[in-house]
Every structure is written in structure tokens, then in C-alpha cells.
Design an enzyme around this catalytic site. Structure first.
Site, short mmCIF file in Angstrom:
data_model
loop_
_atom_site.label_atom_id
_atom_site.label_comp_id
_atom_site.label_asym_id
_atom_site.label_seq_id
_atom_site.Cartn_x
_atom_site.Cartn_y
_atom_site.Cartn_z
N GLY A 347 8.34 -14.71 41.66
CA GLY A 347 7.85 -14.35 42.61
C GLY A 347 7.83 -13.72 43.50
CG ASP A 465 12.60 -15.56 56.60
OD1 ASP A 465 11.38 -16.79 57.77
OD2 ASP A 465 12.22 -14.88 55.84
#
Ligand SMILES: *[C@@H]1O[C@H](CO)[C@@H](O)[C@H](O)[C@H]1NC(C)=O
Ligand SMILES: *[C@@H]1O[C@H](CO)[C@@H](O)[C@H](O)[C@H]1NC(C)=O
Ligand SMILES: *[C@@H]1O[C@H](CO)[C@@H](O)[C@H](O)[C@H]1NC(C)=O
Ligand SMILES: *[C@@H]1O[C@H](CO)[C@@H](O)[C@H](O)[C@H]1NC(C)=O
Ligand SMILES: *[C@@H]1O[C@H](CO)[C@@H](O)[C@H](O)[C@H]1NC(C)=O
Ligand SMILES: *[C@@H]1O[C@H](CO)[C@@H](O)[C@H](O)[C@H]1NC(C)=O
Ligand SMILES: *[C@@H]1O[C@H](CO)[C@@H](O)[C@H](O)[C@H]1NC(C)=O
Length: 687
Positions: A347, A465
């Protein structure tokens, strides 16, 4: 009845091989130890007679334990015996100043320790650490400062009882007759002798170390303890060592041990010693003796060779040496990922692609993040990432194993997380539905990882994050926080200013774009969003939802006010959940999502709530974050919507949580703004 008891006790007594019981041993080198020392893990007895517990490869452990148990206490009185031991060890770190992790003398109920490497020193594992039923005693010689276990520094000696949190520890040092206390580096690569003496009459345990065989008069550690409840009648003794991200070779040169008496003295001079550094340039010397011509030719070709080698090998820069984590060769990583072929692509993480790989030598699976060459921020972020994550160690963080740099190519090697990221189990059409227990375990894990980042380290680490796609699941479905690419280190207490707003829509605290600052409170906000999405099984902002449900926190809050909180729970759980727990998680999620940063709980409070130590409803009141009359919020929130709308169109397009087109985005922001304003007023009314 009495007869039966007597027969039993006779059988029991006969079962113990009293006659063959040894109470003493001495090894000046382990050459002749044969099978009397049981080796486990990577431990081996080298040809020169040195017991090597680990080499300097990452994440190893090794045990060398005497193969028969010693009788450590009187079975009738239950009182432990005195004992004494002396041994000499050497720690040779991979990088001169960075040890990893350390070695320990241990007394344990088994010679087959079911333990973990790294900070666990091969003594205990994450599930039994601290448990009184372990019956593990150890003296650690620790060369890494691990905050989870409250280590004082990266060069200490500690007494450990059933845990790696030392009961007593001190900076490695020894006392001399004339010049007092002298510091001693455990990882100097030089032999150190240690003595451990336990007096069961006085209940005193002394630990002494010295760079020579002369035992200092004063011990480094003197601890008042009765070991009777800790030691079983029969116990195994020996050594354990482990390496982690940082690694050292750990050696034991000699060892003596005795129960109920003084262990025999060892003499460092008569023990085997490690070979010194190899002599270089003998090849050149030969060349000179043969012929000057050959010498000239060979040195020219050597220079050419070295020049070519340096051009290709990429010189190591100063900062790279200070980083510590294992440096992989580019060839190794290229081979591991089959030349970074697309099939191995897992990914896209922050700043680059993530590949799956299998390291050619160890055959371990890893995830390799390749930071794209065209990323302007690349190198700086890379340095930040290695410097921060490389030293962070916690079971709920994705462990960085090492790194590699080849010119512009920056590669980070992580533990491979077998189950991928959490978002794949929550949103859209997941293949597997996590049950509530699994979800709760993940939440608790992530909370403890985030608490460690905020408070467990010498500096505050803001993750920046936190979101479902950054929570990775290992093979046992433990939640681990990953992607520290955006993390910055901040000294505790200093001004947490940043230059660039990062984060993901829906997880980004409203004050962040306004103030330009990421804080622990903004991480808590994002964690709140994560709590809600895990319980509700949907994204914090769901473009496909009806307008009232667009913003998850608004919707949950509205349902909460109407007393219909359970209506928001993920229907895929099919009602199978612990109601008190899910209500607590939802309330905690709302609490963390407070628009006022000061009103949000700290991660410490969040963890205590999740552990059931404090209730969340009282906390909601105590913090008063939802009181009326704080007009500032509303203004701030407008700023947030504006600044966000303007900044997001460029930055957020590649983000899985962003919207697909501008028109949709504008519409979403309009309703986001409206509903959140009404939400603020609504919150006021409830008080
Ligand atoms: C091993 O231990 C036994 C006692 O348990 C002792 O008799 C024997 O000599 C030892 N062997 C070696 C090679 O040290
Ligand atoms: C260290 O030991 C491990 C396990 O035995 C082995 O795979 C590795 O090659 C060794 N490393 C070195 C540098 O010798
Ligand atoms: C942890 O150690 C205990 C005690 O030795 C053992 O029973 C347990 O199986 C170990 N757990 C793991 C995950 O290795
Ligand atoms: C400690 O270990 C025992 C036996 O392994 C286990 O039954 C107990 O639940 C553990 N206690 C804790 C607090 O983990
Ligand atoms: C040693 O520390 C552990 C916790 O780390 C604690 O449970 C135990 O009571 C301590 N033992 C002694 C004798 O102080
Ligand atoms: C010994 O080490 C400690 C901790 O690193 C340090 O505070 C102390 O100043 C050192 N003492 C000497 C004499 O170097
Ligand atoms: C431990 O050290 C103290 C000095 O601090 C000494 O008085 C005592 O005799 C020592 N005990 C043992 C068992 O070595």
C-alpha cells in the site's frame, strides 16, 4: 488416614534425588561444560570456551542455563538458602556507544524460558511480566534505557523480581579504596567481573561489579529482601541475553556458583579472552617484500578499487552513525522485495510505498517503506522517522527493525503485520468482522501505545496522524500504531510549534489548522474519532451518509442526547457486545472529540478509563468541556472550516479519507459547518 499420609510422604521423599544434588559449580571457560550447560536460542559455546549468548544481530535471545536444578530452600521451614555467584562477562555492541539490550544472571523455575527478546532480556514475556507466580529472580546488566520498565539510563545494573521493572537499580559503577565511586561502561567491550551474594540470615542481597578480579569492598547494590517467597525449592541458574533493534554480542567468560557458601574466586587472567581486533594491511606488507613494482601496481589498483567501491557504496554520513538501528544493505532489501516489484506492494503510507519482503538470510517477513525520491521533504522526514521511531519501543507500536539509504532512496524496514490495517476490518465490506472483544483489545492497545508516545519517552512524541489506516494488526490482532513519518520530537514542556499542518480530515482537531500546532490534545482528538469509528464501524466523515449522519461525532452526540446511544453501534456486531464497555467507549470518544483542547482528557486518563479505573461520566462533568458560553469555540471553528477548505483541495486528494471532487467537498464542508455549529449550541443546552 494418617497411614496414607505417611506412605505419601515416604514416596515423595524417595522421589527427590538427594544424593546426586550438586551445590556448587565452577567454570573457568566453558570448554568442558558439555551438556551440563543447556543452551537455548542462539547461545553457543565457542571453540575458545567462551559462552556466547547472542551475536550482534537484531532481535535475538540466548540462554545458557545449568542443566540440573539446585536446591534453593529447606522444604520444611520454607526458608531460602544463602547463595553466592561470580562471573565475568563482555558486551561488544554493534555500534560503539549503543548497546542492545543486555544480559542477566537469572534463577528461574525452568531452563526453558518462554520469553521475548529486546527489553524483556529473554527472561519474561509481555503476558507474564510482573506476575508474582513467575518465580523469576534476575540481576540485569542493561545497556538500553527502556521507559516501559522505568530504566534509569542505558548503562545500569538492576535487581529484578518477577518483572523487568527493577526493584533496585543503579548506574553501573564500582568502589575503589582510594578514589571512591568510579563509573563503569557495561558495553565497553572489556571484561567485567560481577559478584552476587545473598545472605538468607540477614536477608541481604549484594551486587558488585569491577573491571578487575579484585572484589571491591562495597557493593554497588545492597537490597534488603527475603527471597523465600520467590524461590521454589528447586531452581535453575544461568544467564540470559537479548538484542533488539540495537544489538550487542553478549559473552560469559567464566562462572562459579555455590549454595550455602562462598562461590570460588575467578581470575580474569586465567579465563579465555576474546580475540582482539584483526591486524590489517598484511597483504600490502607482503607486496613490499616481493617487489616495489608489484607494490606500486597493487596500491594503484587498490586505490582504484576503493574509489569505485566508495562511489557505489554510498558513504555513511555522521548522522547515520548516530542513529543506531540496524543498517541493511540495499542488495538485501532489493532481494527481499524481488526488486521492488508491484506484486509485493502492500500500500501507500505517508511519503512512500510499502512493500512486503522476506529477508534473504533470516527468512523473516518484513514491511519495507520506500520513501519516494521525488518527495522534497524526503530526507528530513526520514531522519526524523529513524531518530524517533528507532528508539521507541513499545508492544503497541510497529517496531522499526532497520533502514537503508542508497543515494536518494530511503528505506525503512518494519515488523510485518500479518493482518494489515484496521480500516480494512471496519469500513465498506470487510471480509472479516471483528467482534467486540477484539475491537476493545485493539483500542486498549492503541491507547497504551499513544500514552507511551506522549508520556513514556524522554521527549513528547506527537503522532499527528492517528487513524484507522495507521493502526496495524499483528497475527494476534493486537493493535499497533504505525507510520511515524509525521511524528516530530518535542522536548517535554517546550513550545510545540510546527510549520506544516498535517493530518487527515475527520481526525484533525479543529484548533490545529488555526493554530498550526499539533499537540497531545490533537492526538487525543484523533484517538476519539478512532474510538467512535471502531464502535460504530464507519468513517468519521462518511460522504455516503444522510446529512445528519455525515459527521460521525455529531451524529453520536445527537443520539447520546436523545438517550439512544446504542443506536449508533455497528450493526455488524449483531448486538453481541458488553453494553457497559461500548457505552463507555462511545462516551469517551465524545469526550476526546471536544472542540476545546483543554477539555479533552489526557491519554493517561483515557487509558485509566479503558482499564475501568475511573468512570467516564464523572470525568465528562469534571472537565466541563461542554459548558455554554465559550463563544471562542465557534469563531475558532469557522476559521477551521475556512482554512481547511482552502488547504484541503491540494493536500488531501491522495488521502483515502478525502472527497473525490471539489463540488462534493464544498457541499460537505457546508453541512459540516452547519451541523457542528448547532452541535456546539446543543452541547450548551444540556448543561
Ligand atoms: C556434569 O555434572 C555432573 C554432576 O551433575 C558431574 O558429575 C559431571 O562431572 C559434569 N560434567 C562435566 C563435563 O562437567
Ligand atoms: C548471528 O546469529 C544468528 C542466529 O544464529 C545468525 O543467523 C546470524 O547470521 C549471526 N550473525 C552474525 C553476524 O554472525
Ligand atoms: C509467557 O510465559 C509464560 C510463563 O513462562 C508461559 O506460560 C506463556 O506461554 C508465555 N507466553 C507466550 C506468549 O510466550
Ligand atoms: C499470573 O499467572 C497465573 C498463572 O500463570 C495466572 O493464573 C494469573 O492470571 C496471572 N495473573 C495476572 C495478573 O496476569
Ligand atoms: C519488586 O518489584 C515488584 C514490582 O516490580 C513488586 O511487585 C515486588 O513486591 C517487589 N519486591 C520487593 C521485595 O520489593
Ligand atoms: C557517572 O555516570 C552518571 C550517570 O551517567 C553521571 O551522572 C556521573 O556524573 C558520572 N560520574 C562520573 C564520576 O563520571
Ligand atoms: C553486603 O554489603 C554490606 C556492605 O554494604 C556488608 O556489610 C554485608 O556483609 C554484605 N553482605 C553480603 C552477603 O555480601
Amino acid at each position: 488416614m494418617a497411614n496414607i499420609l505417611r506412605i505419601f510422604s515416604v514416596i515423595f521423599l524417595l522421589a527427590i534425588p538427594v544424593s546426586s544434588q550438586v551445590s556448587e559449580l565452577i567454570y573457568a571457560g566453558f570448554k568442558d561444560a558439555g551438556t551440563n550447560i543447556t543452551l537455548n536460542g542462539v547461545a553457543e559455546i565457542q571453540k575458545n570456551g567462551i559462552l556466547r549468548l547472542t551475536n550482534d544481530t537484531s532481535r535475538l535471545m540466548g540462554h545458557g542455563i545449568y542443566s540440573s536444578p539446585f536446591k534453593f530452600k529447606d522444604s520444611t521451614t520454607g526458608k531460602a538458602f544463602s547463595f553466592s555467584t561470580s562471573f565475568a562477562f563482555v558486551v561488544v555492541p554493534e555500534y560503539p556507544k549503543l548497546g542492545g539490550h543486555g544480559l542477566a544472571f537469572t534463577i528461574a523455575p525452568s531452563k526453558d524460558l518462554k520469553a521475548l527478546p529486546s527489553q524483556y532480556l529473554g527472561l519474561l514475556n509481555a503476558s507474564d511480566v510482573g506476575n508474582f507466580s513467575n518465580h523469576v529472580f534476575a540481576v540485569e546488566f542493561d545497556t538500553v534505557q527502556d521507559f516501559e520498565f522505568g530504566d534509569i539510563n542505558d548503562n545500569h545494573v538492576g535487581i529484578d523480581i518477577n518483572s523487568l521493572k527493577s526493584n533496585l537499580s543503579d548506574v553501573a559503577a564500582y568502589y575503589t579504596e582510594d578514589s571512591g565511586k568510579q563509573n563503569l561502561s557495561l558495553k565497553s567491550g572489556k571484561a567485567i567481573q560481577a559478584w552476587i551474594d545473598y545472605d538468607s540470615v540477614q536477608n541481604v542481597l549484594n551486587v558488585t561489579i569491577s573491571p578487575s578480579s579484585k572484589k571491591p569492598r562495597n557493593p554497588l547494590l545492597s537490597f534488603h529482601v527475603d527471597l523465600s517467597p520467590i524461590l521454589n525449592e528447586f531452581m535453575y541458574v544461568g544467564f540470559s541475553a537479548s538484542t533488539g533493534l540495537l544489538a550487542s554480542s553478549h559473552y560469559v567468560l567464566g562462572w562459579s556458583f555455590k549454595v550455602n557458601g562462598q562461590a570460588q574466586a575467578l581470575d580474569l587472567a586465567s579465563l579465555p579472552s576474546l580475540p582482539g581486533p584483526k591486524k590489517k594491511h598484511t597483504g600490502l606488507a607482503v607486496a613490499i617484500s616481493v617487489s616495489v613494482v608489484i607494490f606500486v601496481i597493487s596500491s594503484i589498483s587498490l586505490a582504484v578499487y576503493l574509489y569505485l567501491k566508495m562511489r557505489n557504496a554510498d558513504p555513511i554520513e555522521d548522522w547515520e552513525l548516530e542513529l543506531g538501528p540496524h543498517r541493511y544493505s540495499y542488495q538485501e532489501l532489493k532481494k527481499a522485495t524481488k526488486n521492488f516489484r508491484d506484486k509485493e506492494l502492500l500500500g501507500y503510507g505517508g511519503f512512500g510505498r510499502v512493500y512486503k519482503g522476506t529477508l534473504p538470510e533470516s527468512k523473516t517477513q518484513v514491511a519495507i517503506k520506500r520513501i519516494s525520491q521525488d518527495s522534497k521533504q524526503g530526507l528530513r522526514e526520514f531522519v526524523a522517522e529513524i531518530a524517533s521511531i528507532g528508539r521507541l519501543r513499545h508492544r503497541n507500536l510497529v517496531q522499526l527493525l532497520g533502514w537503508c539509504r542508497l543515494r536518494g532512496d530511503l528505506l525503512l524496514v518494519y515488523d510485518f503485520m500479518a493482518n494489515g490495517s484496521l480500516d480494512k476490518f471496519l469500513f465498506d465490506e470487510p471480509k472479516t468482522i471483528l467482534d467486540w472483544e477484539q475491537r476493545f483489545k485493539i483500542i486498549k492497545g492503541v491507547a497504551s501505545g499513544l500514552l507511551y508516545l506522549h508520556e513514556g519517552y524522554e521527549q513528547v512524541v506527537i503522532h499527528r496522524d492517528v487513524k484507522a489506516s495507521n493502526v496495524l494488526l499483528d497475527s494476534e490482532l493486537n493493535g499497533r500504531l504505525g507510520d511515524f513519518g509525521l511524528a516530530r520530537l518535542h522536548e517535554h514542556g517546550s513550545n510545540l510549534t510546527t510549520t506544516r499542518v498535517v493530518g487527515t480530515l475527520g481526525y484533525l482537531a479543529p484548533e490545529t489548522p488555526r493554530t498550526g500546532k499539533a499537540t497531545t490534545a490533537s492526538d487525543v482528538y484523533a484517538f476519539g474519532a478512532l474510538l467512535l469509528e471502531v464502535a460504530c464501524g464507519r468513517r468519521p466523515i462518511e460522504p455516503k451518509a444522510v446529512p445528519e449522519e455525515l459527521v460521525l461525532v455529531d451524529w453520536v452526540w445527537a443520539q447520546y442526547r436523545e438517550g439512544k446511544l446504542l443506536d449508533v453501534v455497528d450493526p455488524r456486531l449483531e448486538g453481541r457486545f458488553h453494553e457497559d464497555q461500548i457505552v463507555m467507549v462511545l462516551k469517551l470518544g465524545l469526550f476526546c472529540s471536544n472542540n476545546e483542547p483543554m477539555a479533552r482528557p489526557s491519554m493517561r486518563e483515557v487509558v485509566r478509563c479503558l482499564d475501568g479505573e475511573i468512570g467516564v461520566s464523572e470525568e465528562l462533568r469534571i472537565h466541563g468541556g461542554m459548558e455554554r458560553g465559550k463563544v471562542g469555540h465557534v469563531e475558532g471553528f469557522d476559521d477551521f472550516v475556512h482554512s481547511f477548505a482552502s488547504s484541503s483541495s491540494s493536500d488531501k486528494m491522495s488521502n483515502p479519507y478525502s472527497f473525490t471532487g471539489n463540488r462534493e467537498m464544498d457541499a460537505s464542508f457546508a453541512s459540516l459547518s452547519a451541523s457542528s455549529l448547532s452541535l456546539l449550541q446543543g452541547r450548551g443546552e444540556t448543561r
